[in-house]
Design a protein around this motif. Structure first.
Motif, mmCIF file in Angstrom:
data_model
loop_
_atom_site.group_PDB
_atom_site.id
_atom_site.type_symbol
_atom_site.label_atom_id
_atom_site.label_comp_id
_atom_site.label_asym_id
_atom_site.label_seq_id
_atom_site.Cartn_x
_atom_site.Cartn_y
_atom_site.Cartn_z
ATOM 1 N N TYR A 120 0.847 -1.201 0.000
ATOM 2 C CA TYR A 120 0.000 0.000 0.000
ATOM 3 C C TYR A 120 0.879 1.246 0.000
ATOM 4 O O TYR A 120 1.898 1.297 0.688
ATOM 5 C CB TYR A 120 -0.879 0.032 1.248
ATOM 6 N N TYR A 121 0.459 2.233 -0.778
ATOM 7 C CA TYR A 121 1.139 3.535 -0.797
ATOM 8 C C TYR A 121 0.100 4.625 -0.559
ATOM 9 O O TYR A 121 -1.041 4.523 -1.036
ATOM 10 C CB TYR A 121 1.832 3.766 -2.147
ATOM 11 N N TYR A 122 0.521 5.647 0.188
ATOM 12 C CA TYR A 122 -0.339 6.801 0.458
ATOM 13 C C TYR A 122 -0.332 7.684 -0.779
ATOM 14 O O TYR A 122 0.745 8.141 -1.199
ATOM 15 C CB TYR A 122 0.233 7.552 1.666
ATOM 16 N N LYS A 123 -1.508 7.911 -1.400
ATOM 17 C CA LYS A 123 -1.568 8.726 -2.614
ATOM 18 C C LYS A 123 -1.438 10.198 -2.243
ATOM 19 O O LYS A 123 -2.425 10.861 -1.954
ATOM 20 C CB LYS A 123 -2.893 8.450 -3.349
ATOM 21 N N SER A 124 -0.198 10.679 -2.200
ATOM 22 C CA SER A 124 0.090 12.057 -1.825
ATOM 23 C C SER A 124 1.320 12.539 -2.588
ATOM 24 O O SER A 124 2.447 12.120 -2.299
ATOM 25 C CB SER A 124 0.350 12.138 -0.312
ATOM 26 N N ASN A 133 1.731 0.507 5.916
ATOM 27 C CA ASN A 133 1.185 -0.810 6.251
ATOM 28 C C ASN A 133 -0.232 -0.618 6.816
ATOM 29 O O ASN A 133 -0.735 0.505 6.895
ATOM 30 C CB ASN A 133 2.115 -1.596 7.181
ATOM 31 N N ARG A 134 -0.864 -1.714 7.175
ATOM 32 C CA ARG A 134 -2.258 -1.660 7.642
ATOM 33 C C ARG A 134 -2.438 -0.725 8.822
ATOM 34 O O ARG A 134 -3.472 -0.060 8.957
ATOM 35 C CB ARG A 134 -2.711 -3.063 8.069
ATOM 36 N N TRP A 135 -1.429 -0.681 9.701
ATOM 37 C CA TRP A 135 -1.542 0.136 10.905
ATOM 38 C C TRP A 135 -1.538 1.626 10.564
ATOM 39 O O TRP A 135 -2.303 2.403 11.153
ATOM 40 C CB TRP A 135 -0.405 -0.215 11.880
ATOM 41 N N HIS A 136 -0.678 2.006 9.609
ATOM 42 C CA HIS A 136 -0.678 3.406 9.160
ATOM 43 C C HIS A 136 -2.052 3.769 8.584
ATOM 44 O O HIS A 136 -2.585 4.845 8.843
ATOM 45 C CB HIS A 136 0.353 3.636 8.053
ATOM 46 N N ILE A 137 -2.587 2.834 7.781
ATOM 47 C CA ILE A 137 -3.869 3.105 7.101
ATOM 48 C C ILE A 137 -4.986 3.302 8.127
ATOM 49 O O ILE A 137 -5.807 4.212 8.001
ATOM 50 C CB ILE A 137 -4.192 1.970 6.099
ATOM 51 N N MET A 138 -4.958 2.464 9.187
ATOM 52 C CA MET A 138 -5.953 2.595 10.275
ATOM 53 C C MET A 138 -5.746 3.921 11.007
ATOM 54 O O MET A 138 -6.687 4.683 11.227
ATOM 55 C CB MET A 138 -5.792 1.465 11.312
ATOM 56 N N ALA A 139 -4.489 4.198 11.375
ATOM 57 C CA ALA A 139 -4.190 5.384 12.180
ATOM 58 C C ALA A 139 -4.528 6.668 11.428
ATOM 59 O O ALA A 139 -4.990 7.650 12.023
ATOM 60 C CB ALA A 139 -2.714 5.387 12.578
ATOM 61 N N LEU A 140 -4.296 6.673 10.114
ATOM 62 C CA LEU A 140 -4.599 7.867 9.307
ATOM 63 C C LEU A 140 -6.066 7.891 8.874
ATOM 64 O O LEU A 140 -6.502 8.837 8.215
ATOM 65 C CB LEU A 140 -3.701 7.907 8.064
ATOM 66 N N ASP A 141 -6.802 6.820 9.230
ATOM 67 C CA ASP A 141 -8.213 6.676 8.872
ATOM 68 C C ASP A 141 -8.435 6.807 7.355
ATOM 69 O O ASP A 141 -9.391 7.453 6.905
ATOM 70 C CB ASP A 141 -9.075 7.694 9.634
ATOM 71 N N LEU A 142 -7.537 6.221 6.577
ATOM 72 C CA LEU A 142 -7.663 6.277 5.118
ATOM 73 C C LEU A 142 -8.708 5.286 4.639
ATOM 74 O O LEU A 142 -9.385 5.503 3.634
ATOM 75 C CB LEU A 142 -6.318 5.973 4.456
#
Ligand code: ADP
Ligand code: TMP
Ligand code: ASP
Length: 234
Positions: A120-124, A133-142
């Protein structure tokens, strides 16, 4: 369908509103960028080919149960899509080592992977699309956990479908990037599927038939895109 206001000017496509609030018009440009927009160029006729290839892939996927945003192709460079609330993630699936994986893990380009890798990559653009990773995605509420599970499941199904479809045309699916969005409480596959966001190699010669020809200044860029269109649709 009436073409409305410009909604978004991207690097490879332009998105317009239509008279239907639930649908958008996507216009495929010939513009090409690489390395987070550092390298710019034009690939003459790319927009026409990517529109046709995206139509082909989205229809094939729909026929095999993969729900996606494609409504219809309405012009040489234009397709009508469902208007989604886009999830700011790029979902990458890899079957062979190439691109950033060569640099990150020091593996040799072309090495087959024993199981597909999902990243996964953050589209920015500002941050240069960092890997998450999954934890970043959860924490950023993406995305919610069930949405993430759904995207991963669909991405792996798309991989199986496209890999088989391409194998029959003597093309290895090295890797690809997908984007998803929300529509009516559902997560749908969106954006485009083309040599811009996939790596395709000839199975026998390992010739690159994708945007790496532009990224790596290999020449024969349009010819490679045309070759993919011919193998898949003619
Ligand atoms: P980028 O934004 O990376 O420069 P493009 O030039 O391909 O990319 O622009 C197309 C934009 O449209 C992307 O930001 C993509 O996320 C967005 N998009 C793709 N499909 C849809 C859709 N069905 N609804 C809304 N936006 C979409
Ligand atoms: P990578 O090896 O450079 O990480 O790319 C993996 C796949 O994702 C490859 O098929 C190209 C595609 N991709 C995009 O579509 N957009 C991007 O911004 C990047 C970096 C890769
Ligand atoms: N689409 C990305 C960019 O512009 C990178 C790539 O596809 O290589 O810059």
């Amino acid at each position: 369908m009436i073409k409305g206001n410009l909604l978004y000017e991207g690097k490879a496509k332009t998105v317009f509103e239509t008279d239907n609030p639930n649908e958008l018009l996507v216009y495929f440009k010939d513009d090409a960028t690489a390395f987070n927009g550092e390298k710019h160029g034009t690939i003459e006729g790319k927009g026409v080919i990517n529109n046709k290839l995206s139509e082909f892939f989205f229809k094939q996927l729909k026929d095999r149960g993969i729900k996606n945003h494609f409504v219809e192709k309405v012009g040489e460079r234009e397709m009508l899509v469902k208007k989604l609330d886009m999830i700011k993630l790029e979902v990458v699936v890899r079957n062979f080592v190439a691109g950033s994986l060569v640099k990150r893990l020091g593996l040799e380009e072309g090495t087959p992977l024993t199981v597909p890798i999902v990243e996964y990559y953050y589209k920015s653009d500002e941050l240069g699309d960092p890997m998450l990773n999954r934890w970043h995605i959860m924490a950023l509420d993406l995305a919610k956990i069930d949405e993430l599970n759904q995207m991963e499941h669909v991405a792996l199904s798309v991989n199986t479908i496209l890999r088989d479809l391409l194998r029959a045309k003597n093309v290895d699916l090295i890797d690809f990037k997908l984007e998803f969005g929300r529509f009516d409480g559902e997560v749908l596959l969106a954006d485009e599927i083309s040599p811009d966001n996939c790596r395709f190699w000839d199975t026998v010669t390992h010739e690159k038939l994708d945007k790496d020809r532009f990224r790596q200044d290999l020449g024969g860029v349009v010819e490679a895109y045309q070759e993919m269109l011919q193998r898949l649709t003619l």
